[in-house]
Design an enzyme around this catalytic site. Structure first.
Site, mmCIF file in Angstrom:
data_model
loop_
_atom_site.group_PDB
_atom_site.id
_atom_site.type_symbol
_atom_site.label_atom_id
_atom_site.label_comp_id
_atom_site.label_asym_id
_atom_site.label_seq_id
_atom_site.Cartn_x
_atom_site.Cartn_y
_atom_site.Cartn_z
ATOM 1 N N ASP A 204 0.845 -1.194 0.000
ATOM 2 C CA ASP A 204 0.000 0.000 0.000
ATOM 3 C C ASP A 204 0.878 1.239 0.000
ATOM 4 O OD1 ASP A 204 -1.815 2.031 0.444
ATOM 5 O OD2 ASP A 204 -2.672 1.172 2.268
ATOM 6 N N GLU A 230 -1.917 -0.996 -3.515
ATOM 7 C CA GLU A 230 -3.053 -0.170 -3.103
ATOM 8 C C GLU A 230 -2.700 1.300 -3.209
ATOM 9 O OE1 GLU A 230 -5.642 0.386 1.017
ATOM 10 O OE2 GLU A 230 -4.767 -1.568 0.517
ATOM 11 N N GLU A 259 -10.667 3.862 -1.196
ATOM 12 C CA GLU A 259 -10.929 4.434 0.121
ATOM 13 C C GLU A 259 -10.987 5.948 0.095
ATOM 14 O OE1 GLU A 259 -7.274 4.834 2.927
ATOM 15 O OE2 GLU A 259 -6.947 2.962 1.845
ATOM 16 N N HIS A 309 -12.001 -1.069 2.655
ATOM 17 C CA HIS A 309 -11.036 -0.403 3.517
ATOM 18 C C HIS A 309 -11.633 -0.338 4.921
ATOM 19 C CE1 HIS A 309 -9.650 3.521 5.380
ATOM 20 N NE2 HIS A 309 -8.534 2.841 5.262
#
Length: 403
Positions: A204, A230, A259, A309
């Site tokens: 991420d 991500e 998200e 998320h």
């Protein structure tokens, strides 16, 4: 209960000083204080609704002001009026002729809308003695996020490994990357060796790179076989995500994002452009259950798995209802589906998430699971709660926040 009239809306700025130990920090957020704008909607009967939207510290007071600005559109309505035509009530909050100028279906107004709508869904579920997934008509794998320091994260993995080769059911792990390539290589190598080749690794970047940097950086980390990257770049750059997705196909690495998507229109464009392979809905970023339903339906149409998320404050409690609905009513599949989980701050909720063998258990209490404990709201209220009075006094800033 449905004739109950809303007579009051209270919103509190509640912050947890997570920055003191860098919990939740990543390449873009070095010192977050996990926080919520916490809403309580009261009626003229024995019925209340509790809702929240997640923030990371400074700026929560702006969301609080936005909630207060929207409150006049809520007070005076009955629950029956709202749920009889919920779409009209949603449009009322998101399309006010004056307030929409500062952010129709995006930004701080949408965060405030999410908090209010979460409270209304909670109230409706309580009135029906159900949880929201039953109103809008199994368990999904979860994954753990490395939101700790390196020493803490490696320690957690070692604890799981010592307790058994199955890591107490954990099979999927996420590592924050993006600040320093050599450090990312070192940490991904350590985690991959610890979890072994049979378990899943995700990475991420929290929007850290531009498109070229993302492709180059991820190509270097490909040897650790991450399932996805991500938020590789700006959450608004749909075509940038599409370019990254296309470039990563030969590496077998997908793109996960969502998200930070402001609304369902952005998700529609991400899906149409094949810019993501994993949809990450958020229970507070868009307009609560109402808008997330549209996103879940679009994901089902495009056959893209939903991996929400969560983490933060109350996000796990909220999103568990949505992922259960997706599994039971839409996808009926666990293939490539998982729901994020961080074992943090759940003790401040009256009905915290229940995890068994790395799986979310279906909630049993009526409501949306986001009612906080009164003592937590008082203790961590900003800036006058006991915790913040002590912190600000130590920083010599008490005078700036005096009553």
């Amino acid at each position: 209960m449905f004739k109950s009239k809303i007579v009051k809306l209270v919103v509190n700025d509640v912050r947890f000083p997570t920055s003191l130990e860098q919990h939740g920090s990543d390449a873009m957020h070095s010192d977050p204080d996990y926080s919520v704008a916490y809403v309580v909607v009261e009626t003229d009967a024995d019925l209340k609704g509790y809702g929240l939207t997640f923030t990371v510290g400074r700026g929560t007071e702006i969301v609080v002001c936005a909630v207060e600005a929207l409150s006049s559109l809520v007070i005076g309505k009955t629950l029956e009026e709202i749920v009889t035509d919920f779409s009209a009530f949603y449009r009322l909050l998101t399309s006010d002729g004056q307030m929409r100028w500062i952010g129709p279906e995006k930004g701080v107004i949408h965060l405030a809308t999410a908090a209010i709508l979460n409270a209304i869904w909670d109230m409706w579920a309580r009135a029906e003695s159900k949880d929201p997934r039953k109103l809008i008509r199994c368990i999904d794998f979860r994954y753990i996020t490395d939101a700790l320091t390196e020493q803490e994260a490696l320690g957690e993995v070692l604890v799981f490994k010592k307790r058994g080769s199955t890591f107490l059911g954990w099979t999927r792990f996420k590592v924050k990357v993006g600040a320093d390539l050599q450090d990312d290589i070192r940490r991904c190598s350590l985690i991959r060796k610890m979890i072994g080749p049979e378990n899943t690794l995700m990475i991420d970047a929290n929007q850290r790179w531009n498109v070229g940097e993302a492709v180059s950086w991820i190509t270097t980390l490909a040897e650790f076989r991450p399932l996805w990257i991500e938020e590789p770049t700006s959450p608004d750059d749909i075509l940038g995500h599409a370019a990254i997705s296309k470039a990563l196909v030969p590496l077998g690495i997908g793109v996960a994002t969502g998200e930070q998507c402001h609304n369902r229109v952005m998700f529609k464009q991400f899906l149409q452009a094949s810019a993501l392979q994993f949809v990450q809905i958020d229970s507070c970023r868009v307009g609560s259950v109402n808008e997330n339903l549209a996103i879940l339906l679009m994901a089902a149409k495009f056959k893209v798995p939903v991996c929400p998320h969560a983490g933060g404050v109350g996000l796990c409690e909220l999103v568990q209802h949505l992922i259960l609905f997706d599994y039971i009513s839409l996808s009926a599949s666990l293939n490539n589906r998982m729901c994020e989980y961080v074992d943090h701050l759940h003790e401040h909720f009256r009905s915290p998430t229940v995890i068994k063998n790395a799986h979310y258990m279906p909630p049993t209490d009526p409501g949306f699971s986001c009612e906080m404990l009164d003592e937590s709201v008082q203790k961590y209220g900003f800036p006058h709660g006991d915790v913040w009075r002590s912190i600000l006094k130590q920083k010599g800033s008490q005078d700036n926040f005096s009553e």
